[in-house]
Design a protein around this motif. Structure first.
Motif, PDB file in Angstrom:
ATOM      1  N   ARG A  68     -29.923 -15.719  31.203  1.00  0.00           N
ATOM      2  CA  ARG A  68     -29.595 -14.635  32.136  1.00  0.00           C
ATOM      3  C   ARG A  68     -28.091 -14.528  32.349  1.00  0.00           C
ATOM      4  O   ARG A  68     -27.532 -13.424  32.403  1.00  0.00           O
ATOM      5  N   ALA A  69     -27.430 -15.659  32.474  1.00  0.00           N
ATOM      6  CA  ALA A  69     -25.979 -15.637  32.650  1.00  0.00           C
ATOM      7  C   ALA A  69     -25.285 -15.066  31.417  1.00  0.00           C
ATOM      8  O   ALA A  69     -24.342 -14.283  31.527  1.00  0.00           O
ATOM      9  N   SER A  70     -25.773 -15.448  30.239  1.00  0.00           N
ATOM     10  CA  SER A  70     -25.200 -14.916  29.001  1.00  0.00           C
ATOM     11  C   SER A  70     -25.442 -13.419  28.883  1.00  0.00           C
ATOM     12  O   SER A  70     -24.552 -12.663  28.467  1.00  0.00           O
ATOM     13  N   GLU A  71     -26.644 -12.969  29.278  1.00  0.00           N
ATOM     14  CA  GLU A  71     -26.949 -11.539  29.238  1.00  0.00           C
ATOM     15  C   GLU A  71     -26.062 -10.762  30.207  1.00  0.00           C
ATOM     16  O   GLU A  71     -25.567  -9.683  29.873  1.00  0.00           O
ATOM     17  N   GLN A  72     -25.847 -11.326  31.399  1.00  0.00           N
ATOM     18  CA  GLN A  72     -24.977 -10.659  32.365  1.00  0.00           C
ATOM     19  C   GLN A  72     -23.543 -10.602  31.863  1.00  0.00           C
ATOM     20  O   GLN A  72     -22.847  -9.588  32.026  1.00  0.00           O
ATOM     21  N   GLN A  73     -23.081 -11.673  31.243  1.00  0.00           N
ATOM     22  CA  GLN A  73     -21.742 -11.677  30.664  1.00  0.00           C
ATOM     23  C   GLN A  73     -21.617 -10.630  29.565  1.00  0.00           C
ATOM     24  O   GLN A  73     -20.578  -9.961  29.433  1.00  0.00           O
ATOM     25  N   HIS A  75     -23.385  -7.807  29.383  1.00  0.00           N
ATOM     26  CA  HIS A  75     -23.312  -6.505  30.052  1.00  0.00           C
ATOM     27  C   HIS A  75     -21.916  -6.268  30.633  1.00  0.00           C
ATOM     28  O   HIS A  75     -21.364  -5.157  30.516  1.00  0.00           O
ATOM     29  N   ASP A  76     -21.345  -7.295  31.238  1.00  0.00           N
ATOM     30  CA  ASP A  76     -20.002  -7.149  31.799  1.00  0.00           C
ATOM     31  C   ASP A  76     -18.976  -6.876  30.708  1.00  0.00           C
ATOM     32  O   ASP A  76     -18.062  -6.051  30.893  1.00  0.00           O
ATOM     33  N   GLU A 259     -25.979   1.309  28.485  1.00  0.00           N
ATOM     34  CA  GLU A 259     -24.939   0.434  29.002  1.00  0.00           C
ATOM     35  C   GLU A 259     -24.026   1.175  29.968  1.00  0.00           C
ATOM     36  O   GLU A 259     -23.586   0.606  30.973  1.00  0.00           O
ATOM     37  N   THR A 262     -26.045   1.444  33.182  1.00  0.00           N
ATOM     38  CA  THR A 262     -26.262   0.133  33.774  1.00  0.00           C
ATOM     39  C   THR A 262     -25.022  -0.332  34.523  1.00  0.00           C
ATOM     40  O   THR A 262     -25.119  -0.986  35.574  1.00  0.00           O
TER      41      THR A 262
END
Length: 300
Positions: A68-73, A75-76, A259, A262
């Motif tokens: 989840r952290a990698s996915e959020q990174q 997206h960021d 994206e 989002t």
């Protein structure tokens, strides 16, 4: 006479001399010990299994959290790249407008003056000057089109004006009829420049897909707004497509739109059916802010 004592001293009985009742008690005690040892062994093994399961669950939770952290990174990072790309477009647009477009305009004025001061006796020179003037005009139109693609100038006019101008430009370029409708509440919404630009890019990409793939003859766009959300529907009467079809490896249009939305907390819903056209629904939160709210500049 010695009297024989009635008390008798009995020696311990051997196992063979035990009665059947004492043998059953001994066997029962031995079976209980074995059963207890087996239960202890099973309990220990079960504890080991439970401990392994707990460690496995913790490892899965750590892996899921890292994912989840990698996915959020990711997206960021994509949001940052999109913002950087728009900033670069804005910078290039400003430089084109301030340097190239202004220089071309000054050159055109000089050519027009030169053409006016050339007598009719120099017809060849006048023809050359006229051709140069035509080339400058073509270049100016090209630069104007590039400026519009890089940074649309209609954003300062508000949402409905921006969408309307884009639909008119699309109709002139493609010949596909477009219709714009919407609720009056849209005019009262306070949209920031980033939200306006996001909606514009989404509309631009959807119209581009209509022109390239849909074989449609008509496009309907509707804008609906509330105090906290803006909804844009884009419907065409083309051949449609199946949204569940896996995208091509080189196709990133819809992914780019996802994206973009989002990054603003919005969502994109694509509905399509074969021979029944396509509907694209865009939802983006905007907050309960009115355009004429004190302390906020007017946009429309």
């Amino acid at each position: 006479m010695v009297t024989q004592s009635s008390g008798r001293h009995h020696a311990p009985l051997s196992q063979h001399e035990m009665g059947p009742r004492d043998g059953r008690a001994y066997a029962t005690d031995s079976g209980s010990d074995a059963q207890e040892r087996a239960m202890l062994r099973l309990t220990h093994e079960q504890m080991m299994v439970n401990q392994a399961l707990v460690e496995k669950i913790f490892a899965c939770e750590r892996a899921e959290s890292a994912l989840r952290a990698s996915e959020q990174q990711l997206h960021d990072l994509l949001a940052h790249q999109l913002a950087t790309r728009e900033d670069e477009r804005k910078r290039i647009s400003r430089e084109l407008h301030d340097s190239l477009a202004q220089n071309l305009l000054a050159l055109r004025i000089d050519i027009v003056m030169l053409h006016q001061h050339t007598t009719k006796r120099h017809y060849r020179l006048r023809d050359r000057i006229g051709a140069a003037l035509d080339n400058v005009d073509i270049t100016l139109r090209t630069v104007k089109g590039l400026l519009g693609e890089l940074r649309p100038s209609c954003l300062e006019l508000g949402l409905q004006a921006t969408v309307d101008m884009e639909l008119r430009k699309f109709t002139r370029a493609s010949g596909i009829a477009c219709e714009l409708s919407g609720s009056p509440a849209v005019d009262a919404l306070a949209l920031g420049e980033e939200e306006l630009l996001t909606i514009y890019r989404v509309l631009q990409e959807c119209l581009n897909n209509v022109f390239r793939h849909s074989l449609a003859s008509r496009v309907n766009v509707r804008l609906d707004g509330s105090t906290d959300r803006l909804t844009m529907r884009i419907v065409d009467n083309g051949i449609g497509f199946d949204p569940t079809t896996p995208r091509k490896p080189s196709s990133f249009g819809l992914l780019d739109l996802h994206e973009r939305l989002t990054a603003h907390g919005g969502e994109l819903v694509v509905k399509g059916a074969h021979t029944h056209g396509t509907e694209v629904v865009v939802n983006i939160p905007i907050g309960p802010r009115l355009r004429n709210e004190p302390g906020r500049p007017a946009i429309g």
